[in-house]
Write a protein that holds these residues in place. Structure first.
Motif, PDB file in Angstrom:
ATOM      1  N   PHE A   1     -88.376 -57.284 -63.083  1.00  0.00           N
ATOM      2  CA  PHE A   1     -88.181 -57.442 -61.645  1.00  0.00           C
ATOM      3  C   PHE A   1     -88.491 -56.079 -61.030  1.00  0.00           C
ATOM      4  CE2 PHE A   1     -85.846 -61.068 -63.166  1.00  0.00           C
ATOM      5  CZ  PHE A   1     -86.009 -62.025 -62.176  1.00  0.00           C
ATOM      6  N   PHE A   2     -89.590 -56.004 -60.300  1.00  0.00           N
ATOM      7  CA  PHE A   2     -90.109 -54.720 -59.817  1.00  0.00           C
ATOM      8  C   PHE A   2     -89.817 -54.566 -58.330  1.00  0.00           C
ATOM      9  CE2 PHE A   2     -93.015 -51.513 -58.442  1.00  0.00           C
ATOM     10  CZ  PHE A   2     -93.263 -50.716 -59.546  1.00  0.00           C
ATOM     11  N   SER A   3     -89.148 -53.496 -57.973  1.00  0.00           N
ATOM     12  CA  SER A   3     -88.717 -53.261 -56.594  1.00  0.00           C
ATOM     13  C   SER A   3     -89.775 -52.524 -55.780  1.00  0.00           C
ATOM     14  CB  SER A   3     -87.421 -52.453 -56.603  1.00  0.00           C
ATOM     15  OG  SER A   3     -87.151 -51.912 -55.330  1.00  0.00           O
ATOM     16  N   GLU A   4     -90.159 -53.110 -54.651  1.00  0.00           N
ATOM     17  CA  GLU A   4     -91.063 -52.433 -53.720  1.00  0.00           C
ATOM     18  C   GLU A   4     -90.426 -51.163 -53.163  1.00  0.00           C
ATOM     19  OE1 GLU A   4     -93.256 -53.091 -49.379  1.00  0.00           O
ATOM     20  OE2 GLU A   4     -92.085 -54.723 -50.268  1.00  0.00           O
ATOM     21  N   GLN A   5     -89.112 -51.241 -52.887  1.00  0.00           N
ATOM     22  CA  GLN A   5     -88.424 -50.078 -52.324  1.00  0.00           C
ATOM     23  C   GLN A   5     -88.518 -48.883 -53.268  1.00  0.00           C
ATOM     24  OE1 GLN A   5     -86.930 -49.882 -49.154  1.00  0.00           O
ATOM     25  NE2 GLN A   5     -87.005 -47.722 -49.724  1.00  0.00           N
ATOM     26  N   GLU A   6     -88.476 -49.153 -54.567  1.00  0.00           N
ATOM     27  CA  GLU A   6     -88.580 -48.057 -55.533  1.00  0.00           C
ATOM     28  C   GLU A   6     -89.948 -47.390 -55.479  1.00  0.00           C
ATOM     29  OE1 GLU A   6     -87.371 -49.297 -59.422  1.00  0.00           O
ATOM     30  OE2 GLU A   6     -85.375 -49.911 -58.749  1.00  0.00           O
ATOM     31  N   LEU A   7     -90.989 -48.148 -55.129  1.00  0.00           N
ATOM     32  CA  LEU A   7     -92.308 -47.540 -54.928  1.00  0.00           C
ATOM     33  C   LEU A   7     -92.246 -46.503 -53.821  1.00  0.00           C
ATOM     34  CD1 LEU A   7     -94.913 -50.470 -55.018  1.00  0.00           C
ATOM     35  CD2 LEU A   7     -94.751 -48.583 -56.633  1.00  0.00           C
ATOM     36  N   HIS A   8     -91.595 -46.881 -52.718  1.00  0.00           N
ATOM     37  CA  HIS A   8     -91.476 -45.961 -51.583  1.00  0.00           C
ATOM     38  C   HIS A   8     -90.623 -44.751 -51.959  1.00  0.00           C
ATOM     39  CE1 HIS A   8     -93.280 -48.503 -48.368  1.00  0.00           C
ATOM     40  NE2 HIS A   8     -92.916 -49.495 -49.178  1.00  0.00           N
ATOM     41  N   ASP A   9     -89.494 -45.012 -52.596  1.00  0.00           N
ATOM     42  CA  ASP A   9     -88.563 -43.924 -52.918  1.00  0.00           C
ATOM     43  C   ASP A   9     -89.168 -42.926 -53.901  1.00  0.00           C
ATOM     44  OD1 ASP A   9     -86.770 -45.212 -51.285  1.00  0.00           O
ATOM     45  OD2 ASP A   9     -85.612 -46.111 -52.921  1.00  0.00           O
ATOM     46  N   ALA A  10     -90.047 -43.400 -54.777  1.00  0.00           N
ATOM     47  CA  ALA A  10     -90.629 -42.526 -55.797  1.00  0.00           C
ATOM     48  C   ALA A  10     -91.877 -41.790 -55.309  1.00  0.00           C
ATOM     49  CB  ALA A  10     -90.974 -43.345 -57.035  1.00  0.00           C
ATOM     50  N   GLY A  11     -92.257 -42.006 -54.048  1.00  0.00           N
ATOM     51  CA  GLY A  11     -93.456 -41.356 -53.524  1.00  0.00           C
ATOM     52  C   GLY A  11     -94.745 -41.966 -54.025  1.00  0.00           C
ATOM     53  N   ALA A  12     -94.666 -43.208 -54.519  1.00  0.00           N
ATOM     54  CA  ALA A  12     -95.852 -43.854 -55.094  1.00  0.00           C
ATOM     55  C   ALA A  12     -96.903 -44.185 -54.040  1.00  0.00           C
ATOM     56  CB  ALA A  12     -95.449 -45.129 -55.837  1.00  0.00           C
ATOM     57  N   ILE A  13     -96.466 -44.395 -52.791  1.00  0.00           N
ATOM     58  CA  ILE A  13     -97.428 -44.705 -51.726  1.00  0.00           C
ATOM     59  C   ILE A  13     -98.320 -43.492 -51.476  1.00  0.00           C
ATOM     60  CG2 ILE A  13     -97.727 -45.536 -49.370  1.00  0.00           C
ATOM     61  CD1 ILE A  13     -96.247 -47.517 -51.157  1.00  0.00           C
ATOM     62  N   GLU A  14     -97.675 -42.335 -51.294  1.00  0.00           N
ATOM     63  CA  GLU A  14     -98.438 -41.107 -51.044  1.00  0.00           C
ATOM     64  C   GLU A  14     -99.342 -40.777 -52.233  1.00  0.00           C
ATOM     65  OE1 GLU A  14     -94.740 -41.181 -48.626  1.00  0.00           O
ATOM     66  OE2 GLU A  14     -95.208 -41.507 -50.751  1.00  0.00           O
ATOM     67  N   SER A  15     -98.805 -41.004 -53.442  1.00  0.00           N
ATOM     68  CA  SER A  15     -99.594 -40.737 -54.646  1.00  0.00           C
ATOM     69  C   SER A  15    -100.817 -41.650 -54.712  1.00  0.00           C
ATOM     70  CB  SER A  15     -98.730 -40.934 -55.889  1.00  0.00           C
ATOM     71  OG  SER A  15     -99.488 -40.802 -57.070  1.00  0.00           O
TER      72      SER A  15
END
Length: 549
Positions: free
Chosen positions: A254-268
């Protein structure tokens, strides 16, 4: 002799004929697999192949001459009793009863592994499906992909693929704030806020939040909202997971979209795609040049106000899958997501992947149920858990699995509740239950597995049943290749029909005071082989194989 074994034997004969100079073919012209199938008229033989028609031109001869050369070698194969040339060059092959009947013992000894294959060995697949927003219960719109997605994952694994089933939780963005505000309003006895979520389930979530945080009503709205958002989200996700479990659907991640944001994955992701040369700036926004790869327009990743778009999260999520080692990513989307196909493929191309190899997008059409009632709890939807309670998990899952995903589907609840041959799931499950009952009766009559003589399985109905059991592995492989589990369901119905005809014609237990003979023991092997194949196939569809009905 299974179809696979016969196919391999024909391939060997082809290679031998080429090596002996009888056929002028290069090694590269020889197919990896020779297709064999049942002739339309069973009087023409047990199996047929059109390989002579396929290769004759390459060999510089006509199909009948090619077939004549090949038939001489085929006739020398153990278990083959006759090879006839038909029409322009078809080869009709008849095998003896012992060669055909030996399959029964093979199946029983293979058990649950019968039908599995390694056609997709080495494929590492991430398959995302359902991925419903955690702002409400699962409903009929999610039902089809829950059933089909899980079954596709099962047939892929049965064909050797390494599959991770993944649920993408859309827990970032404004809808989560609307969700939290809806629960807050109910906690304070207010009406549904503008644009908020109606339904009694919101009140239920409020009760759960209140139980976990008894003083929540004493906080200001600003202080209460993040607490409510977290608690209601967790409660709703639990409801979703419980519903999926009740439907027999399992996710590995179960993969959280919010965790993408929190981990800086969008900017990366933006930075990585910029390095690839596909990101540009225009009008204060950051764009991905997806038109280079078939999209109808370029896509904004970061708005001029600095806020990332959903598309940016999609790109970051794709890169996450790539980074986690998934060479193949399968997305299962609803009928209203056709526009996403080119976008997702463009993301794959921008990431340096091959859109024709590394990403696959399947679109499913809508499903409806005659007479289904809107949920009292959820207000304006038909809940999946209500469907399960009403029609049963097996009936819903089987019915959804037996049709291609791209065909609109309306389920008939009156049919699905019938205990008759008109109901496909009952028909198949009853065949399995009948076979288990036959085995129990046989054992009580003293029939066991102490002897097996394949030549005794010579009745026409036995030949027919064995042929369909033998075709099962290739059906599973094709279902995996094409992502079409309905092929398994339809073949199980064919097996069930053949079994019922055999049951009516051939006795497993001796009649009256007749002694137990080897024919009884051998037929028990065939009976149990049928049980095994039906059970294996039903398991691929997430449907139970009952011992009694």
């Amino acid at each position: 002799m299974t179809p696979e074994e016969l196919s391999a034997a024909i391939s060997a004969c082809l290679k031998d004929a080429v090596a002996a100079g009888e056929l002028a073919l290069s090694e590269s012209a020889l197919p990896e697999d020779v297709r064999v199938e049942r002739p339309k008229n069973r009087e023409h033989g047990d199996w047929a192949t059109n390989i002579a028609l396929q290769l004759a031109k390459h060999a510089g001869t006509n199909p009948r001459q090619f077939a004549a050369i090949l038939s001489k070698r085929l006739e020398e194969i153990d278990g083959v009793t006759a090879v006839d040339i038909a029409g322009p060059g078809f080869l009709n092959i008849t095998v003896d009863a012992a060669a055909s009947g030996a399959l029964a013992k093979v199946i029983v000894e293979a058990g649950r592994s019968y039908g599995t294959n390694q056609a997709l060995a080495g494929h590492v697949v991430n398959m995302e499906f359902v991925s419903a927003n955690p702002t409400g219960p699962l409903h009929i719109g999610h039902t089809r992909w829950a059933a089909l997605g899980d079954s596709i994952a099962r047939v892929l694994r049965a064909s050797g693929a390494d599959v991770t089933a993944e649920y993408y939780i859309n827990d970032a963005g404004s809808q989560m704030n609307v969700f939290a505000n809806s629960v807050l309003s109910r906690l304070h006895g207010r009406g549904v806020p503008e644009g908020g979520y109606p339904g009694e389930y919101i009140r239920d979530l409020g009760d759960e939040v209140l139980n976990a945080h008894p003083a929540i009503r004493e906080l200001t709205d600003a202080a209460a909202l993040p607490v409510i958002r977290a608690a209601a989200y967790q409660a709703q996700m639990k409801d979703i997971k419980d519903t999926l479990a009740g439907f027999g659907v399992a996710f590995d991640v179960f993969f959280s979209e919010q965790e993408l944001h929190d981990a800086g994955a969008i900017e990366s992701a933006v930075a990585r795609l910029r390095e690839q040369g596909h990101v540009f700036d225009d009008g204060g926004a950051v764009w991905l040049r997806t038109t280079d790869f078939g999209d109808d327009k370029d896509r904004v990743m970061i708005r001029a106000n600095g806020e990332p778009t959903y598309f940016a999260a999609d790109a970051a999520y794709y890169l996450s899958k790539k980074d986690r080692g998934f060479t193949e990513k399968i997305y299962l989307l609803g009928a209203d997501h056709h526009g996403y196909i080119n976008r997702l493929k463009a993301i794959a191309a921008c990431a340096g992947d091959d859109p024709e190899v590394n990403i696959e997008v399947l679109i499913g059409q809508l499903v409806s149920v005659n007479g289904a009632k809107l949920s009292k709890r959820a207000g304006n939807i038909i809940e999946l858990k209500d469907l399960i309670e009403w029609l049963g998990k097996d009936a819903v899952r089987y019915s959804l699995a037996r049709f291609p995903a791209d065909s609109p589907l309306t389920l008939d609840p009156e049919l699905l509740k019938k205990n008759s041959n008109e109901n496909p799931v009952f028909y198949v499950q009853y065949a399995h239950a009948r076979s288990r009952g036959t085995a129990r009766n046989a054992i009580e009559a003293g029939v066991d597995h102490s002897a097996f003589d394949a030549s005794l399985l010579d009745h026409a109905t036995e030949n027919e049943l064995l042929s369909y059991l033998g075709s099962y592995p290739s059906i599973v492989a094709k279902a995996a290749e094409l992502r079409e589990p309905h092929r398994v369901a339809r073949h199980l119905e064919v097996i069930a029909g053949a079994y019922h005809r055999w049951y009516d014609a051939c006795r497993v237990s001796p009649l009256g005071e007749e002694p137990v003979q080897d024919v009884n023991r051998t037929r028990l092997w065939l009976n149990d082989a049928t049980s095994q194949v039906l059970a294996n196939g039903l398991e691929l569809l997430g449907v139970s194989a009952p011992e009694r009905m």
